[in-house]
Structure formats: structure tokens, C-alpha cells
Design a protein around this motif. Structure first.
Motif, mmCIF file in Angstrom:
data_model
loop_
_atom_site.group_PDB
_atom_site.id
_atom_site.type_symbol
_atom_site.label_atom_id
_atom_site.label_comp_id
_atom_site.label_asym_id
_atom_site.label_seq_id
_atom_site.Cartn_x
_atom_site.Cartn_y
_atom_site.Cartn_z
ATOM 1 N N GLN A 64 0.801 -1.212 -0.218
ATOM 2 C CA GLN A 64 0.043 0.007 -0.043
ATOM 3 C C GLN A 64 0.853 1.181 0.078
ATOM 4 O OE1 GLN A 64 -2.512 1.610 -0.990
ATOM 5 N NE2 GLN A 64 -4.004 0.439 0.352
ATOM 6 N N GLU A 65 0.420 2.245 -0.578
ATOM 7 C CA GLU A 65 0.928 3.520 -0.680
ATOM 8 C C GLU A 65 1.083 4.012 0.631
ATOM 9 O OE1 GLU A 65 1.934 7.673 -0.606
ATOM 10 O OE2 GLU A 65 -0.068 6.911 -0.046
ATOM 11 N N SER A 66 2.231 4.859 1.235
ATOM 12 C CA SER A 66 2.558 4.831 2.589
ATOM 13 C C SER A 66 1.588 5.893 3.386
ATOM 14 C CB SER A 66 4.061 5.191 2.859
ATOM 15 O OG SER A 66 4.976 3.918 2.448
ATOM 16 N N SER A 67 1.519 7.038 2.573
ATOM 17 C CA SER A 67 0.603 8.159 3.250
ATOM 18 C C SER A 67 -0.747 7.616 3.242
ATOM 19 C CB SER A 67 0.765 9.363 2.377
ATOM 20 O OG SER A 67 2.156 9.769 2.588
ATOM 21 N N PHE A 68 -1.241 6.808 2.502
ATOM 22 C CA PHE A 68 -2.736 6.514 2.363
ATOM 23 C C PHE A 68 -2.688 5.470 3.766
ATOM 24 C CE2 PHE A 68 -5.712 3.143 1.510
ATOM 25 C CZ PHE A 68 -6.982 3.892 1.323
ATOM 26 N N TYR A 69 -1.815 4.370 3.667
ATOM 27 C CA TYR A 69 -1.845 3.764 4.749
ATOM 28 C C TYR A 69 -2.001 4.500 6.277
ATOM 29 C CZ TYR A 69 -0.891 -0.482 8.047
ATOM 30 O OH TYR A 69 -1.000 -1.002 8.912
ATOM 31 N N TYR A 70 -1.093 5.537 6.271
ATOM 32 C CA TYR A 70 -0.839 6.542 7.399
ATOM 33 C C TYR A 70 -2.295 7.017 7.909
ATOM 34 C CZ TYR A 70 0.716 10.091 10.726
ATOM 35 O OH TYR A 70 0.936 11.024 11.554
ATOM 36 N N LEU A 71 -2.883 7.389 7.082
ATOM 37 C CA LEU A 71 -4.247 7.872 7.334
ATOM 38 C C LEU A 71 -5.435 6.996 7.399
ATOM 39 C CD1 LEU A 71 -4.048 10.465 4.473
ATOM 40 C CD2 LEU A 71 -3.676 10.854 6.960
ATOM 41 N N THR A 72 -5.239 5.677 7.083
ATOM 42 C CA THR A 72 -6.336 4.695 7.227
ATOM 43 C C THR A 72 -6.063 3.450 7.992
ATOM 44 O OG1 THR A 72 -6.075 3.766 5.037
ATOM 45 C CG2 THR A 72 -7.280 5.759 4.941
ATOM 46 N N GLY A 73 -5.015 2.995 7.652
ATOM 47 C CA GLY A 73 -4.636 1.713 8.001
ATOM 48 C C GLY A 73 -4.957 0.421 7.369
ATOM 49 N N CYS A 74 -5.501 0.839 5.968
ATOM 50 C CA CYS A 74 -6.174 0.029 5.037
ATOM 51 C C CYS A 74 -4.959 -0.369 4.014
ATOM 52 C CB CYS A 74 -7.250 0.758 4.262
ATOM 53 S SG CYS A 74 -7.800 -0.073 2.856
ATOM 54 N N ALA A 75 -4.685 -1.655 3.989
ATOM 55 C CA ALA A 75 -3.913 -2.271 3.351
ATOM 56 C C ALA A 75 -4.176 -3.024 1.952
ATOM 57 C CB ALA A 75 -2.575 -3.171 4.192
ATOM 58 N N GLU A 76 -5.478 -2.815 1.612
ATOM 59 C CA GLU A 76 -6.125 -3.213 0.645
ATOM 60 C C GLU A 76 -6.069 -2.556 -0.685
ATOM 61 O OE1 GLU A 76 -9.935 -5.134 1.618
ATOM 62 O OE2 GLU A 76 -9.812 -4.237 3.644
ATOM 63 N N PRO A 77 -6.105 -3.339 -1.823
ATOM 64 C CA PRO A 77 -5.875 -2.463 -3.111
ATOM 65 C C PRO A 77 -7.183 -1.806 -3.540
ATOM 66 C CG PRO A 77 -6.016 -4.767 -3.556
ATOM 67 C CD PRO A 77 -5.851 -4.639 -2.103
ATOM 68 N N THR A 103 -16.295 -0.035 10.529
ATOM 69 C CA THR A 103 -15.862 -0.417 11.968
ATOM 70 C C THR A 103 -14.330 -0.999 11.808
ATOM 71 O OG1 THR A 103 -17.953 -1.187 12.370
ATOM 72 C CG2 THR A 103 -16.247 -2.166 13.792
ATOM 73 N N LYS A 104 -14.139 -1.742 10.725
ATOM 74 C CA LYS A 104 -12.427 -2.077 10.811
ATOM 75 C C LYS A 104 -11.337 -1.165 10.672
ATOM 76 C CE LYS A 104 -10.016 -5.341 7.625
ATOM 77 N NZ LYS A 104 -10.090 -6.173 6.510
ATOM 78 N N TYR A 105 -11.867 0.030 10.122
ATOM 79 C CA TYR A 105 -10.756 1.060 9.719
ATOM 80 C C TYR A 105 -11.369 2.213 10.523
ATOM 81 C CZ TYR A 105 -9.126 -1.959 6.239
ATOM 82 O OH TYR A 105 -8.510 -3.121 5.476
#
Length: 454
Positions: free
Chosen positions: A44-57, A96-98
């Protein structure tokens, strides 16, 4: 586990001096390798993960600047994907997950953006909006990215704990490599041991391409062929490797003798590098300037190389002439976090120092509490770097060629730990031993167990 990424969003918005509009950040798409149906490993793109915790494409996020409302944008359900990958999470589950305020499908994204007074995004994403969307200026988008960068480098307590776990896994893997090291094996064998130990503890990705360089291979800073035979027990082997755990990096280097015992020459150079690291760590604290930490490493290196007889002359003159850079050419370290070379590298208002001793510094900034940095001094006997200094009539007088030849076989030595900055110092996340007697004891115990089994 639900990550506290809502805190990260709030940190970004605090840094971003805007009152209205929305921020849209896109995650990465799943891609296939060339003309095949084989998927490329997804990260996952790092800044997107930082803001969401979402590691899905295929996901995006929309953040309302005024209300701090977070909308996770999910790809629509594709029947073909369901056949192969199973049914995706429902919108309610995603919410809920994110820990977001709402999850919607991407089919609703255009309408959401059209309704916004202005839409900000990260500049390097090259996002093309519908003509009805009021896109922010390039300057404002750069300000958004700067706000994200400044938020990312101040780690939350929970982020530091994830990095502590990554360091623990990697430290234990480094010890396993030391224990397994012997002659008549290949660098690849040690590489495999490190990967296996990481995978066993749930760290399925490495933070970067690991380095397993034996003998003179250790003198190449980013050597990563990792396929040479290991035959000489007096050779040193440099292992620069760190796993990624829950998207947070570790970055650790240890250098040790193949046969478990340091030669006199290797011990001398190793001790200089260890002194460099200890002196730098002693200066870490909030308010310290990174280039000053690097200067300390250069000074200790100069003192040590003069004492060995490799360098000749006054310490300050050697530093002023950048002679030490021939042996220590890289920077003292870097920020680390979701990326191994974490943001930012250089702020737009800060220039690189254009001289050999400082050219490869990865950042220039004043440290702050809860920055996490690597401290990784090294000394290398790389002919490509040293020969120009030896052959230059202006600098050749500073190098004792006889003593240089005596130490060349050491190859390269680097020691690297990951440290958290505090108001008045730092603390170390890296636990693998680095004192000479500790390394020799680990390797001797492992060797003794092998002899008993034989």
C-alpha cells in the motif's frame, strides 16, 4: 486490530493551515507483471496507509477539512474478483474495521468531490479530476504533503510499539544469522535464514533489499547480490537487513567475523565505528541538529584513523579537506517509519551541503521528540572511493599507503540501530548485541553446540 489512524488524520489537519474543502488520497491498485496474469506483490502507498490503516488495493479516502469527517472509498464489488478472491467486506464492516465515519463505493466519489469547495491531494499522485471538481493549486497540494510529512515523522506511542516489534523480530534474526555463520556456505544461505526468521514471526516483507556482503563485498554500500561463497574465516560479513511489521520498518546493520573471532585489524576498525556510533547516540535529543550529529561521526572517525596510522596529519585539516569522506562517504542515518527512508528527506527551504563529507546526508533538520532515526556510521576500504584521494597530489600526503594496505582486507564495517528521540536524549529499539565480546560469545556458543552435535 484497529489502528489509531484517526489520530494521524487529526495531526495532519493540525499541520494543514486550511479551513474548508476535502482531502482525497488514493491507495495503490493491484497490478499484474507485464503481459501475464501474475500479480505483483502488493504494498500500500505509505501516506494512504498512515491515514487509514487500510492495506487493501483499490481504496481511497476523503477527509473533510472543516469537520474532520473521514470517508473510506471502496472499490465496487466485481463478480469476477469474488470468484477468485472471495466476497469483500461490507461497507458496514469496513467502517468499523478502519474506524472511519462512513464507507462508500467509488461510484459515489465523483459526486462527493463535485460538492466540495476545493479538493486537495498529494502532488506526486498526478490525480486527474472531473472538470466539475475544483482542484486545489499546486502550492496548496505541496502544503498538504508537507503537513502529512511533518505528521508522519512525529511518531505516536502505538507506532513506536509497532516499530519496537519490527526491531525485535529483526534483532533476533540477526542473532540467528550470527549463529549460523561459518565457512563453506553462501551469502544466500544467511539471507534465507534472515527471511525465514522474519516470516516465522509474521513479518512477510522486508523494509528494503537486504545486504549480505562478505569480505570485500562489504565495502560496497548497497551490495545486494547476496550470492558469493563464504570461505575465509577471518573475513568480515556485513548484514544490513530489517523486516517490515504491520507496515512499519526496521533497519539494522551488524558486521561480524565469519569464523567468530575478530582479527586485530578488524577489531581496530570495528572499535572506531562503534565509538562513532556511541558518540552520535550520546548527542541525540530534541533540538539537536542532524548535520551536527554527522559531524561528530566524522570527527571520531578522523581520530580513530589517525591513531591507526592510516591517516596522517591534523584532525581538523583532514576534516576540512574532506579526506575522511573517502572512508565514510554516506550520511549518519535517516528518519524511519512506514518507509525505511521516511519523510521528509529535504525541506524545500533547506539545501544540501555540497561537499564530499556531507553530500549524501539524507536529511538536514532539527530533531524533535518522537522522531525515530537510524544511526549508522561506517568505515569502508573501497578502492573506488579511496584511490582518487591517494592519487591526488593535494591529498595523497594525508594517507599512509603501507597502513592502508594493512587494513584493506577488513572490507567494510557498519553498525546501525534505530532510536527514538526524547526531550533530553534517546532510547534504542534495536536489541541485537554489538560489542565485540558479545558477538564473539554468541558465535562461540553456536560453534560449540555444532561441534557437540558432530
Amino acid at each position: 486490530m484497529v489502528l489509531a489512524t484517526r489520530q494521524n488524520v487529526q495531526k495532519v489537519l493540525k499541520n494543514f493551515n486550511k479551513k474548508e474543502g476535502v482531502i482525497v488520497v488514493k491507495g495503490k491498485e493491484l497490478k499484474e507483471r507485464d503481459d501475464t496474469d501474475v500479480e505483483v506483490d502488493f504494498r500500500q502507498e505509505s501516506s494512504f496507509y498512515y491515514l487509514t490503516g487500510c492495506a487493501e488495493p483499490g481504496f481511497s479516502v476523503v477527509i473533510d477539512v472543516a469537520t474532520e469527517r473521514i470517508q473510506l472509498i471502496a472499490p465496487p464489488v466485481n463478480p469476477d474478483d469474488v470468484v477468485w478472491m472471495g466476497y469483500p467486506d461490507s461497507l458496514e464492516t469496513l467502517q468499523t474495521k478502519y474506524d472511519v465515519d462512513e464507507a462508500i463505493y467509488s461510484t459515489e466519489l465523483d459526486a462527493r468531490l463535485k460538492a466540495a469547495s476545493v479538493v486537495y491531494t498529494i502532488p506526486h499522485f498526478n490525480v486527474t479530476f472531473n472538470e466539475d471538481v475544483k482542484a486545489a493549486s499546486e502550492e496548496d497540494n505541496k502544503a498538504l504533503y508537507a503537513a502529512i510529512c511533518e505528521a508522519r515523522i512525529i511518531k505516536s506511542d502505538w507506532e513506536i510499539e509497532v516499530m519496537r516489534k519490527a526491531n525485535k523480530i529483526s534483532s533476533d534474526a540477526h542473532i540467528k544469522v550470527m549463529e549460523a555463520c561459518t565457512t563453506n556456505i553462501n551469502e544466500a544461505d544467511l539471507y534465507a535464514i534472515f527471511l525465514n526468521e522474519s516470516n516465522r514471526h509474521g513479518a512477510f516483507f522486508q523494509s528494503y533489499m537486504p545486504i549480505f556482503g562478505s569480505g570485500m563485498n562489504a565495502a560496497t554500500l548497497h551490495y545486494n547480490k547476496n550470492n558469493a561463497s563464504i570461505e575465509n574465516p577471518t573475513d568480515m560479513i556485513l548484514v544490513d537487513a530489517g523486516c517490515e511489521y504491520n507496515y512499519y520498518a526496521s533497519d539494522i546493520t551488524r558486521t561480524f567475523p565469519v569464523g567468530g573471532k575478530f582479527t586485530e585489524e578488524a577489531a581496530t576498525i570495528y572499535s572506531i565505528v562503534l565509538d562513532m556510533q556511541k558518540a552520535c547516540i550520546a548527542e541525540l535529543k530534541s533540538g539537536a541538529k542532524w548535520e551536527d550529529i554527522h559531524t561528530t561521526a566524522l570527527e571520531v572517525a578522523a581520530e580513530g584513523l589517525i591513531k591507526t596510522g592510516i591517516l596522517v596529519g591534523e584532525k581538523q585539516e583532514l576534516l576540512d579537506k574532506d579526506v575522511v569522506a573517502a572512508f565514510f562517504p554516506h550520511g549518519i542515518g535517516h528518519m524511519i517509519g512506514i518507509d525505511v527512508h521516511d519523510v521528509p528527506k529535504y525541506c524545500t527551504s533547506v539545501e544540501r551541503i555540497d561537499r564530499p563529507s556531507y553530500r549524501y546526508l539524507r536529511m538536514r533538520r532539527t530533531l524533535a521528540a518522537n522522531n525515530v532515526v537510524t544511526v549508522e556510521p561506517g568505515i569502508y576500504f573501497c578502492e573506488f572511493m579511496i584511490d582518487p584521494v591517494v592519487k591526488d597530489e593535494k591529498t595523497s600526503k594525508y594517507i599512509n599507503k603501507e597502513m592502508l594496505n594493512k587494513y584493506k582486507s577488513v572490507g567494510g564495517i557498519r553498525i546501525e540501530d534505530n532510536l527514538v528521540i526524547t526531550e533530553d536524549g534517546s532510547y534504542n529499539l534495536t536489541t541485537v548485541p554489538k560489542e565485540i565480546n558479545e558477538i564473539e560469545a554468541i558465535m562461540e556458543e553456536a560453534s560449540s553446540k555444532k561441534r557437540k552435535l558432530d
